[in-house]
Design a protein around this motif. Structure first.
Motif, short mmCIF file in Angstrom:
data_model
loop_
_atom_site.label_atom_id
_atom_site.label_comp_id
_atom_site.label_asym_id
_atom_site.label_seq_id
_atom_site.Cartn_x
_atom_site.Cartn_y
_atom_site.Cartn_z
N THR A 60 10.50 16.48 -5.10
CA THR A 60 9.39 16.64 -5.37
C THR A 60 9.73 17.88 -3.64
OG1 THR A 60 8.50 15.42 -3.41
CG2 THR A 60 8.34 14.97 -5.62
N ALA A 61 9.01 18.81 -4.00
CA ALA A 61 8.59 20.24 -3.01
C ALA A 61 7.59 20.40 -2.72
CB ALA A 61 9.77 21.13 -3.65
N ASN A 62 7.54 20.88 -1.48
CA ASN A 62 6.40 21.65 -0.73
C ASN A 62 7.18 22.49 -0.53
OD1 ASN A 62 6.52 18.53 0.28
ND2 ASN A 62 4.57 19.07 -0.74
N LEU B 28 12.11 20.43 0.64
CA LEU B 28 12.97 19.47 -0.71
C LEU B 28 12.92 18.01 -0.10
CD1 LEU B 28 13.79 20.16 -3.61
CD2 LEU B 28 15.92 19.70 -3.07
N ASN B 29 12.23 16.88 -0.60
CA ASN B 29 12.14 15.19 -0.61
C ASN B 29 12.73 14.93 -1.32
OD1 ASN B 29 10.04 15.83 1.48
ND2 ASN B 29 9.03 16.34 -0.19
N ASP C 140 6.83 8.04 3.18
CA ASP C 140 7.38 9.71 3.32
C ASP C 140 8.53 9.60 4.04
OD1 ASP C 140 7.34 12.34 2.74
OD2 ASP C 140 5.68 12.26 4.66
N GLU C 141 8.28 9.07 6.14
CA GLU C 141 8.70 9.09 6.55
C GLU C 141 10.29 8.73 6.07
OE1 GLU C 141 6.08 6.22 7.89
OE2 GLU C 141 6.00 8.61 7.01
N VAL D 233 0.78 -1.33 0.21
CA VAL D 233 0.23 -0.23 0.60
C VAL D 233 0.90 1.24 0.37
CG1 VAL D 233 -1.41 1.41 0.92
CG2 VAL D 233 -2.10 -1.11 1.27
N VAL D 234 0.65 2.66 -1.10
CA VAL D 234 1.72 3.04 -1.45
C VAL D 234 0.46 4.59 -0.76
CG1 VAL D 234 2.93 4.79 -2.46
CG2 VAL D 234 2.42 2.49 -3.25
N LYS D 235 1.14 5.39 0.28
CA LYS D 235 0.20 6.28 1.46
C LYS D 235 1.27 7.65 0.26
CE LYS D 235 -1.29 3.36 4.80
NZ LYS D 235 -1.34 3.27 6.08
#
Length: 289
Positions: free
Chosen positions: A184-186, A160-161, A145-146, A88-90
């Motif tokens: 990716t970036a937020n 920046l991820n 994510d973590e 499962v990808v969240k």
């Protein structure tokens, strides 16, 4: 010495129909066949998923010769493949499939997610493999994510991820076959960031949400121009967020090989495409029911 990469193309992200799904396809687009080694960029969603509306249920299908990658921004997806992986990808997570000589996979929102309802949004990316790796053993990598290293701007307004590649002495955990950066970036309004990209890399920046100014000159905004492709001349790209924004930054060492593509296969010759079709029909890519 830092030098901004100059801008080669600026383009919109038009909608295309894929079966029952409408999604944005900024790559390939008229005038840009690929940004070698990246062959395809699909931005799907946000879709309001519910028991009454679930178009994004992709049944078993094969791939060979490249790496299909999913970056999930909203929702939940269930991945299963002919290697026996079920995952499962969240939101914030990544699934990185190396199709190599052949894999069959299926993906869909999880049953729980469909039941409770919510938005689903993601990026599907096709990353080419060099000829010498096209028939490698298939593989699947999954990050939550973590597990993804984060780099922050000085003002902490940009995160920046680092999914693959390097930035600020941090390295993504995805093992890649060629030299690539997938970030990716937020960004909050007013946030700015400089990103180091090797001069030899082909590179692009894509806006999923919001509005940014790139290299102090060009605006990207959702619903207008959403992607910039850069020349191989500088070693930095820079952006400033005009409003809360979500971005994708890609760069890679070009493979510079002729490719032949047919449906879910990316090879170097027409003969290899015919072999892929035959091998799939003969069950050589495994089975998934």
């Amino acid at each position: 010495m830092k030098k901004l990469k100059s801008i080669q193309h600026k383009t919109a992200s038009p909608f295309v129909n894929m079966g029952p799904i409408k999604l944005r396809q900024p790559l390939p687009i008229q005038g840009i066949e690929n940004v070698d080694p990246f062959l395809l960029l699909h931005h799907y969603g946000p879709y309001a998923i519910s028991e009454f509306n679930n178009p994004f249920d992709l049944g078993p299908h094969p791939h060979r010769g490249f790496e299909p990658i999913t970056l999930l921004f909203k929702g939940e997806q269930f991945h299963r493949d002919s290697l026996g992986n079920e995952m499962v990808v969240k939101a914030g997570g990544v699934q990185w499939t190396t199709a190599g000589r052949g894999i069959i996979h299926a993906e869909a929102p999880t049953k729980e997610f469909v039941k409770k309802g919510g938005d689903l949004e993601g990026i599907q990316l096709w990353l080419n493999l060099p000829a010498k790796n096209k028939m490698m053993t298939p593989n699947y990598q999954h990050l939550e994510d973590e597990q993804i290293p984060k780099v922050f701007s000085d003002d902490k307004k940009v995160q920046l991820n680092i999914i693959a590649g390097n930035q600020n002495n941090k390295t993504g955990l995805i093992k890649t076959q060629t030299s690539v950066n997938v970030f990716t970036a937020n960004a909050e309004a007013g946030g700015t960031l400089e990103i180091d990209i090797p001069e030899t890399h082909q590179s692009l920046i894509y806006v999923l949400e919001g509005e940014i100014v790139v290299n102090n000159s060009d605006v990207l905004k959702k619903g207008e121009n959403q992607m910039i492709v850069f020349n191989q001349d500088g070693n930095t790209i820079q952006f400033e967020a005009k409003q809360k924004s979500t971005l994708l930054i890609l760069s890679g060492e070009p493979i510079n090989e002729k490719i032949t593509q047919y449906g879910p296969y990316v090879m170097n010759t027409q003969t290899e495409i015919l072999e892929a079709m035959r091998d799939y029909q003969q069950g050589k890519m495994g089975y998934l029911y």
